[in-house]
Design a protein around this motif. Structure first.
Motif, PDB file in Angstrom:
ATOM      1  N   VAL A 173       0.900  -1.139   0.079  1.00  0.00           N
ATOM      2  CA  VAL A 173       0.092   0.010   0.058  1.00  0.00           C
ATOM      3  C   VAL A 173       1.042   1.064   0.014  1.00  0.00           C
ATOM      4  O   VAL A 173       2.022   1.462   0.698  1.00  0.00           O
ATOM      5  N   GLU A 174       0.943   1.950  -0.958  1.00  0.00           N
ATOM      6  CA  GLU A 174       1.518   3.424  -1.079  1.00  0.00           C
ATOM      7  C   GLU A 174       0.600   4.380  -0.410  1.00  0.00           C
ATOM      8  O   GLU A 174      -0.455   4.725  -0.401  1.00  0.00           O
ATOM      9  N   GLY A 175       1.851   5.365   0.299  1.00  0.00           N
ATOM     10  CA  GLY A 175       1.134   6.289   1.053  1.00  0.00           C
ATOM     11  C   GLY A 175       0.988   5.927   2.479  1.00  0.00           C
ATOM     12  O   GLY A 175       1.073   4.697   2.946  1.00  0.00           O
ATOM     13  N   PRO A 176       0.963   7.095   3.620  1.00  0.00           N
ATOM     14  CA  PRO A 176       0.744   6.751   4.800  1.00  0.00           C
ATOM     15  C   PRO A 176      -0.160   5.828   5.350  1.00  0.00           C
ATOM     16  O   PRO A 176      -1.160   6.238   5.051  1.00  0.00           O
ATOM     17  N   LEU A 177       0.309   5.061   6.261  1.00  0.00           N
ATOM     18  CA  LEU A 177      -0.779   4.180   7.106  1.00  0.00           C
ATOM     19  C   LEU A 177      -0.340   4.367   8.333  1.00  0.00           C
ATOM     20  O   LEU A 177      -0.444   3.462   9.077  1.00  0.00           O
ATOM     21  N   SER A 178       0.026   5.528   9.021  1.00  0.00           N
ATOM     22  CA  SER A 178       0.423   5.880  10.147  1.00  0.00           C
ATOM     23  C   SER A 178      -0.708   5.853  11.140  1.00  0.00           C
ATOM     24  O   SER A 178      -0.516   5.391  12.244  1.00  0.00           O
ATOM     25  N   THR A 179      -1.915   5.934  10.955  1.00  0.00           N
ATOM     26  CA  THR A 179      -3.096   6.074  11.710  1.00  0.00           C
ATOM     27  C   THR A 179      -3.246   4.522  11.982  1.00  0.00           C
ATOM     28  O   THR A 179      -3.729   4.204  13.297  1.00  0.00           O
ATOM     29  N   ALA A 180      -2.852   3.360  11.348  1.00  0.00           N
ATOM     30  CA  ALA A 180      -2.761   1.899  11.731  1.00  0.00           C
ATOM     31  C   ALA A 180      -1.767   1.492  12.269  1.00  0.00           C
ATOM     32  O   ALA A 180      -1.801   0.805  13.186  1.00  0.00           O
ATOM     33  N   TYR A 181      -0.686   1.857  11.541  1.00  0.00           N
ATOM     34  CA  TYR A 181       0.596   1.248  12.027  1.00  0.00           C
ATOM     35  C   TYR A 181       1.696   2.039  12.710  1.00  0.00           C
ATOM     36  O   TYR A 181       2.635   1.673  13.025  1.00  0.00           O
ATOM     37  N   ALA A 411      -3.613   4.308  20.810  1.00  0.00           N
ATOM     38  CA  ALA A 411      -5.114   4.079  20.516  1.00  0.00           C
ATOM     39  C   ALA A 411      -5.595   4.398  19.192  1.00  0.00           C
ATOM     40  O   ALA A 411      -5.212   5.749  18.828  1.00  0.00           O
ATOM     41  N   PHE A 412      -6.573   3.919  18.553  1.00  0.00           N
ATOM     42  CA  PHE A 412      -6.989   4.464  17.100  1.00  0.00           C
ATOM     43  C   PHE A 412      -8.464   3.807  16.784  1.00  0.00           C
ATOM     44  O   PHE A 412      -8.700   2.912  17.481  1.00  0.00           O
ATOM     45  N   GLY A 413      -9.023   4.603  15.885  1.00  0.00           N
ATOM     46  CA  GLY A 413     -10.303   4.176  15.512  1.00  0.00           C
ATOM     47  C   GLY A 413     -10.406   4.656  14.191  1.00  0.00           C
ATOM     48  O   GLY A 413      -9.993   5.513  13.705  1.00  0.00           O
ATOM     49  N   SER A 414     -11.650   4.067  13.574  1.00  0.00           N
ATOM     50  CA  SER A 414     -11.964   4.337  12.433  1.00  0.00           C
ATOM     51  C   SER A 414     -13.624   4.303  12.301  1.00  0.00           C
ATOM     52  O   SER A 414     -14.168   3.426  12.772  1.00  0.00           O
ATOM     53  N   ALA A 415     -14.071   5.075  11.126  1.00  0.00           N
ATOM     54  CA  ALA A 415     -15.579   4.920  10.962  1.00  0.00           C
ATOM     55  C   ALA A 415     -15.566   4.778   9.228  1.00  0.00           C
ATOM     56  O   ALA A 415     -15.121   5.629   8.359  1.00  0.00           O
ATOM     57  N   ARG A 430      -5.697   8.566  15.069  1.00  0.00           N
ATOM     58  CA  ARG A 430      -4.478   7.788  15.919  1.00  0.00           C
ATOM     59  C   ARG A 430      -4.042   8.694  17.030  1.00  0.00           C
ATOM     60  O   ARG A 430      -3.561   9.592  16.612  1.00  0.00           O
ATOM     61  N   TYR A 431      -3.922   8.471  18.117  1.00  0.00           N
ATOM     62  CA  TYR A 431      -3.470   9.024  19.284  1.00  0.00           C
ATOM     63  C   TYR A 431      -2.282   8.153  19.950  1.00  0.00           C
ATOM     64  O   TYR A 431      -2.532   6.852  20.200  1.00  0.00           O
ATOM     65  N   ALA A 432      -1.167   8.694  20.116  1.00  0.00           N
ATOM     66  CA  ALA A 432      -0.085   7.771  21.001  1.00  0.00           C
ATOM     67  C   ALA A 432       0.541   8.733  21.967  1.00  0.00           C
ATOM     68  O   ALA A 432       0.999  10.011  21.879  1.00  0.00           O
ATOM     69  N   TYR A 433       1.307   7.979  22.779  1.00  0.00           N
ATOM     70  CA  TYR A 433       1.758   8.700  23.882  1.00  0.00           C
ATOM     71  C   TYR A 433       3.236   7.989  23.899  1.00  0.00           C
ATOM     72  O   TYR A 433       3.328   6.510  23.879  1.00  0.00           O
ATOM     73  N   ASN A 434       4.490   8.523  23.680  1.00  0.00           N
ATOM     74  CA  ASN A 434       5.665   8.048  23.287  1.00  0.00           C
ATOM     75  C   ASN A 434       6.632   8.279  24.387  1.00  0.00           C
ATOM     76  O   ASN A 434       6.672   9.519  25.049  1.00  0.00           O
ATOM     77  N   THR A 435       7.463   7.594  25.118  1.00  0.00           N
ATOM     78  CA  THR A 435       8.497   7.795  26.130  1.00  0.00           C
ATOM     79  C   THR A 435       9.734   8.656  25.741  1.00  0.00           C
ATOM     80  O   THR A 435      10.252   8.978  26.786  1.00  0.00           O
ATOM     81  N   SER A 436      10.044   8.803  24.605  1.00  0.00           N
ATOM     82  CA  SER A 436      11.009   9.608  24.059  1.00  0.00           C
ATOM     83  C   SER A 436      10.939  10.662  23.336  1.00  0.00           C
ATOM     84  O   SER A 436      11.707  11.371  22.853  1.00  0.00           O
ATOM     85  N   TYR A 437       9.650  11.088  22.684  1.00  0.00           N
ATOM     86  CA  TYR A 437       9.280  12.086  21.777  1.00  0.00           C
ATOM     87  C   TYR A 437       8.106  12.283  21.820  1.00  0.00           C
ATOM     88  O   TYR A 437       7.202  11.449  22.381  1.00  0.00           O
ATOM     89  N   ASN A 438       7.538  13.641  21.242  1.00  0.00           N
ATOM     90  CA  ASN A 438       6.306  13.901  21.073  1.00  0.00           C
ATOM     91  C   ASN A 438       5.676  13.529  19.912  1.00  0.00           C
ATOM     92  O   ASN A 438       5.850  13.762  18.804  1.00  0.00           O
ATOM     93  N   ALA A 439       4.753  12.740  20.051  1.00  0.00           N
ATOM     94  CA  ALA A 439       3.974  11.904  19.012  1.00  0.00           C
ATOM     95  C   ALA A 439       2.703  12.786  18.291  1.00  0.00           C
ATOM     96  O   ALA A 439       1.985  13.109  19.363  1.00  0.00           O
TER      97      ALA A 439
END
Length: 711
Positions: A173-181, A411-415, A430-439
């Motif tokens: 799949v070309e293009g960003p799938l950051s919301t999923a992965y 955590a992520f979700g879709s409709a 998608r929302y994420a908390y990371n211990t080393s950088y601001n996501a």
């Protein structure tokens, strides 16, 4: 025109051309007012619709306009409920097991290099890296059955370390799938789907491969299936003796390697709840021989590199008509050990060198926990929610404090809405908390519109926010000695992107020549680009600097005429990179042509694949931190293969020529050096010259089972 009576039982013989071979299917069915039957092959599924009038004595016919191509189930889009590629809101490219076997490819780099928008970079020590749509491999997420792969060298996972002995298909799949992965999915996702279920109660395969006296590979698979459980074990060994375009004695441009691999899959179904466990292991040993030392040539320094990968995963899932859930727990380990030895060329004894910088071991471990629940119970709506937890740990002498880790909790979700005829819209977050950088918070929206009921014409479009997190190396790298002063940066920001993708798919059916045409356009704009730059004096470090924009598109098609299938394609990628207030623009073109011919009344087929790669852009940094563009020259590659089947199709073989044009190294030119003059030229490895190969697949399950039953 044929006359059909309601409730009659009929048999229909269908002959369809697909992927250069002819497939025959017989469907027996009961005819009612509307009837569908499907012919499934390993490449494609054809659906034909017979529309009957309410009067059972009236005539029925097979309408051309109702023919719709349906491909295999896609699983690479992060959607919990798998769907066909045709129905997916995302544009998914697939490479099937038959195509892999057809080409004689032995690893992921071999097979994926023959795709548009794909570039492969070869390095004698780091292996084969990838770029998609002008974005480097550190922006490409590589999955094995949906599990992230780790262990990047210079941002890339070595594609030559991913064998294809037990692959069912490869989805891209070309293009960003950051919301999923999450991170590293900025340019796209490549998901390698392995074969997990034996085709028979007892299944055995043997796959030998020989190439021009350089490669000697062997792989085998054994599987058992009984009632609701099955188990499959496979493994093998690849040997490459090394190669150079000119005889340089001990030194070889392409290093000799021995590669061992194995995997295990267990699956069971308990009252609709499916449980799967998988484990895989690879072990590569590479030798880099050095030149004999002057004045007597009796000693030489040799480097050895051993790379070990291990992964295991447990997946539990339940799929019902309108709901499904799945939970996966996975562990991946990567270890790369580099040692330098002084070899006595008279006694052949090895002695490990005393310099601490000559010996290095790096290890990365990843724990992945992912859970998803999805439903389509609400009319015209589908919903999905999930969690994705990744904890990565790195250890090594060249990491600050020698032991570092990063935790990412998302955590992520879709409709998805399918309320208007032909239109499907999917939004995700998608929302994420990371211990080393601001996501960052990552939104995305994708849509698909089908112009007619038979899905012959459709358009897809998407916008997504993507990001790439700083790696452990970029954050904590520490390599300081007499010759090096390179440091990581704990204050790095994530790379972020805005990406747009638009694609069109169309089918044209004529009496003798059905055709398919596809075209796509993309635009990616990346901010906070992470790069290695001169900080002060001889000190180098990783910094956020500049901006990168890539845009382009491609057009491809498939034309089938009797036993011949032609697949042309052309693509263009334009990259615009900003460094320190300066802009650099470069264009790269690719052309592709595949011709497949099934020899009538035989079990043989002939395949030709040609790819043109235009001038490829690149960038290098001078000692004072200036960025200068480089260009690698254009080149052409072509392969030809002949495939056949024997022994009641239990033995399949492929013989062919790779790299017909005998391409080896391509010249690179530094442009715009100091004073505006061109700099020095160098060469980059592309291929190992023209080679001949033979590969086979022996399907011995039936024969062995019959032999055992007689005893």
């Amino acid at each position: 025109m044929m006359r059909l009576n309601r409730k009659n039982i009929i048999q229909i013989l269908v002959q369809i051309p697909c992927m250069g071979c002819w497939c025959v299917a017989i469907a027996t069915t009961t005819i009612d007012k509307t009837h569908y039957f499907r012919c499934k092959t390993s490449f494609i599924t054809i659906t034909r619709v017979l529309q009957l009038e309410s009067d059972s004595t009236k005539s029925g016919h097979i309408a051309k306009d109702s023919i719709a191509l349906q491909e295999v189930i896609c699983t690479s889009t992060g959607v919990a409920i798998p769907t066909t590629i045709q129905k997916s809101v995302f544009s998914v490219k697939t490479i099937h097991a038959g195509q892999i076997e057809q080409s004689g490819a032995q690893n992921l780099g071999d097979v994926i290099k023959n795709s548009l928008n794909i570039g492969i970079q070869q390095d004698g020590i780091l292996g084969a890296g990838i770029s998609i749509m002008g974005l480097s491999g550190e922006n490409v997420k590589i999955l094995m059955d949906g599990i992230p792969m780790i262990g990047r060298q210079n941002g890339n996972i070595d594609l030559s370390q991913i064998p294809l002995h037990n692959v069912e298909r490869i989805e891209r799949v070309e293009g960003p799938l950051s919301t999923a992965y999450g991170t590293n999915a900025l340019a796209g996702v490549i998901n390698i789907i392995t074969k997990k279920i034996p085709t028979q109660p007892f299944d055995f395969q043997l796959k030998p491969y020989i190439e021009a006296g350089r490669h000697y590979n062997i792989a085998s698979t054994i599987g058992f299936r009984k009632q609701n459980q099955n188990i499959q074990i496979s493994g093998g060994r690849n040997f490459f003796k090394g190669w150079s375009p000119v005889d340089a004695g001990r030194v070889q441009s392409w290093k000799p390697k021995i590669f061992y691999f194995g995997d295990l899959h267990y699956n069971a179904d308990f009252n609709g709840v499916q449980i799967g466990y998988s484990a895989n292991y690879t072990d590569e040993y590479m030798l880099n021989r050095g030149l004999p030392l002057l004045p007597y040539n009796e000693q030489a320094f040799d480097d050895t590199y051993r790379t070990i990968r291990y992964g295991s995963a447990l997946i539990v899932q339940e799929k019902k008509k309108t709901t499904c859930w799945n939970v996966q727990v996975a562990y991946n380990a990567y270890k790369r050990q580099k040692n330098t030895y002084l070899k006595d060329l008279t006694t052949l004894n090895y002695t490990k060198t005393a310099n601490e910088g000559d010996q290095d071991t790096t290890r990365f471990d990843l724990i992945n926990l992912r859970g998803v629940w999805a439903t389509t119970e609400i009319r015209n709506w589908g919903f999905e929610v999930g969690t994705d937890i990744n904890v990565e740990q790195g250890a090594g002498r060249r990491l600050k404090d020698r032991d570092r880790n990063i935790g990412d909790y998302a955590a992520f979700g879709s409709a998805e809405w399918d309320g208007v005829h032909g239109l499907k819209v999917r939004s995700s977050l998608r929302y994420a908390y990371n211990t080393s950088y601001n996501a960052p918070i990552l939104p995305a929206i994708a849509l698909k519109y089908v112009f007619d009921e038979s899905s012959r014409y459709m358009i897809r479009g998407s916008w997504a926010k993507g990001f790439r997190a700083p790696s452990l190396k970029e954050l904590y790298f520490y390599f300081v000695d007499v010759n090096h002063n390179i440091r990581g940066n704990e204050n790095l920001k994530s790379e972020t992107s805005n990406s747009f993708n638009l694609s069109f798919f169309g089918q044209i059916f004529t009496k003798d020549m059905p055709s398919i045409i596809e075209s796509s356009f993309f635009c990616n704009r990346i901010e906070n680009l992470i790069t290695l730059a001169a900080i002060s004096g001889s000190e180098y470090g990783y910094v956020n600097i500049g901006r990168l924009t890539t845009l382009g598109g491609n057009v491809s098609g498939k034309i089938t005429f009797k036993a011949v299938e032609i697949q042309p394609g052309w693509g263009l990628t334009r990259s615009m990179q900003d460094f320190n207030g300066k802009s650099y623009v470069a264009n790269a073109q690719q052309g592709l042509l595949g011709v497949h011919y099934s020899i009538p009344k035989t079990e043989y087929s002939l395949h030709l694949l040609y790819k043109y790669s235009g001038k490829q852009p690149g960038y290098v940094k001078s000692e004072n931190g200036d960025v200068n563009p480089t260009f690698m020259g254009s080149y052409q590659m072509a392969d030809v293969t002949l495939n056949g089947k024997s022994w009641s199709k239990q033995w399949r073989w492929t013989a062919g020529i790779k790299n017909i044009f005998d391409v080896k190294n391509i010249q690179s030119q530094l442009v715009g050096g100091s004073g505006g003059h061109s700099g020095a030229t160098s060469s980059s490895p592309v291929g190992t010259g023209r080679t001949f190969f033979v590969s086979s697949v022996f399907e011995l399950g039936n024969q062995l089972r019959k032999g055992f039953s007689r005893t």
